[in-house]
Scaffold this active site. Structure first.
Site, short mmCIF file in Angstrom:
data_model
loop_
_atom_site.label_atom_id
_atom_site.label_comp_id
_atom_site.label_asym_id
_atom_site.label_seq_id
_atom_site.Cartn_x
_atom_site.Cartn_y
_atom_site.Cartn_z
CD GLU A 1 15.53 -23.18 -46.92
OE1 GLU A 1 15.75 -24.24 -48.10
OE2 GLU A 1 15.08 -23.43 -45.36
CB SER B 1 5.81 -21.58 -41.67
OG SER B 1 7.35 -22.25 -41.01
N GLY C 1 10.22 -22.55 -42.11
CA GLY C 1 10.72 -23.06 -41.31
C GLY C 1 11.09 -23.47 -40.10
CD GLU D 1 9.14 -19.13 -50.58
OE1 GLU D 1 8.11 -19.73 -50.28
OE2 GLU D 1 10.15 -19.71 -49.55
CG ASN E 1 11.87 -26.59 -52.20
OD1 ASN E 1 12.92 -26.43 -52.13
ND2 ASN E 1 12.01 -25.08 -51.14
CD1 TRP E 2 8.72 -32.51 -52.16
CD2 TRP E 2 9.87 -33.73 -53.17
NE1 TRP E 2 8.54 -33.27 -52.08
CE2 TRP E 2 8.87 -34.66 -52.95
CE3 TRP E 2 11.19 -34.86 -54.63
CZ2 TRP E 2 8.05 -35.16 -53.29
CZ3 TRP E 2 10.98 -35.25 -54.89
CH2 TRP E 2 8.80 -35.93 -54.13
CE LYS E 3 12.32 -26.11 -47.24
NZ LYS E 3 12.67 -24.69 -45.91
CG HIS F 1 14.31 -21.20 -51.19
ND1 HIS F 1 14.96 -21.31 -50.04
CD2 HIS F 1 13.23 -21.58 -50.57
CE1 HIS F 1 13.82 -21.59 -48.89
NE2 HIS F 1 12.83 -22.04 -49.58
C1 PEP Z 1 10.32 -23.18 -48.29
O1 PEP Z 1 10.79 -23.85 -48.48
O2 PEP Z 1 10.16 -22.09 -49.03
C2 PEP Z 1 9.34 -23.48 -47.50
C3 PEP Z 1 8.57 -21.97 -47.05
O3 PEP Z 1 9.26 -23.80 -46.09
P1 PEP Z 1 8.74 -24.41 -44.60
O4 PEP Z 1 7.32 -25.09 -45.58
O5 PEP Z 1 9.57 -25.01 -44.63
O6 PEP Z 1 8.85 -22.94 -44.97
#
Ligand code: PEP
Length: 260
Positions: free
Chosen positions: A105, A220, A181, A175, A17-19, A103
């Protein structure tokens, strides 16, 4: 989209997931690095979820590879006067096969309800996109011991509105919001317990749908914790944010997938 053969154990899946990161140059370097590093890893399936403007680039660089690509959100509407939204058919125009839905975010920043997320999941399925549905609890909810109630409600909303068969041939990513993050991943035990809960919840409503559901862990994930997490039979793969922006770390995570 082809149905998976239940007699053949499927590969574990690692989703990048490049966000809201990337540029044409950076994306090209990442994709070339992924393709090179994955040559010797046939046991790992990989999907890259890119920002909308880069779907065309993903399509042109990945179309003849074994990697999949997709987006990080979609509109619940087919088309119309929804400024700034992107519809499922537009994602399909660029060959996307996957889309992240719900998600945290997005659901936190844009106040997305469970009902809204459920509708997006069905729109994605109608268009032949595989939804990657994110579910998870906040730190307060975990500390209060109500994580199953929270995740259960997210799943039950879909079951109530569309039936549990909605989960067949889809992907759920557990998640925990406190792990995204933050550098603080769930332990393998915490993740396994929630993965079992998710599969049991779907199975209690529709056994065959639950058998065709992949459950990923996200939050993470890094090369160190990936070894333990990805070696759990209940964990079908990982959703990776930060470490997907570094080829070496991302490939190390993919290498943590056990050989079948
Ligand atoms: C995510 O974007 O869903 C995610 C798990 O990010 P990270 O790996 O940075 O925690």
């Amino acid at each position: 989209m082809s149905q998976s053969d239940p007699n053949i154990p499927s590969n574990k899946l690692v989703v990048a997931n490049w966000k809201m990161h990337g540029s044409l140059a950076l994306n090209q370097a990442l994709i070339e690095g992924y393709l090179h590093g994955l040559q010797s890893l046939p046991q790992t399936d990989v999907v890259i979820c890119v920002p909308y403007p880069y779907l065309a680039q993903a399509q042109s660089l990945l179309a003849s590879s074994r990697l999949g690509w997709g987006a990080q959100n979609l509109a619940k509407f087919e088309q119309g006067a929804y400024t700034g939204e992107v519809g499922a058919s537009m994602l399909r125009d660029f060959g996307a096969q996957y889309v992240i839905i719900g998600h945290s975010e997005r659901s936190t920043a844009y106040c997305e309800s469970d009902e809204n997320i459920a509708e997006k999941m069905m729109v994605a399925k109608r268009h032949g996109l595989k939804p990657i549905l994110c579910v998870g609890e906040t730190l307060l909810e975990r500390e209060a011991g109500v994580m199953e109630r929270v995740v259960g409600k997210q799943l039950e909303t879909i079951i109530r509105l569309f039936g549990a068969e909605a989960f067949a041939d889809t992907i759920v990513s557990y998640e925990p919001i406190w792990a995204i993050g933050t550098g603080l991943a769930a332990t393998a035990e915490q993740a396994v317990a929630m993965h079992q809960f998710i599969r049991d919840t779907v199975a209690s409503a529709d056994k065959s749908a639950s058998a065709k559901l992949k459950i990923l862990y996200g939050g993470s994930v890094n090369p160190q914790n990936a070894v333990q997490l990805l070696n759990q039979k209940e964990i079908d793969g990982a959703l990776v944010g930060r470490c997907s922006l570094d080829v070496e770390q991302f490939i190390k995570i993919c290498q943590a997938v056990p050989v079948k």
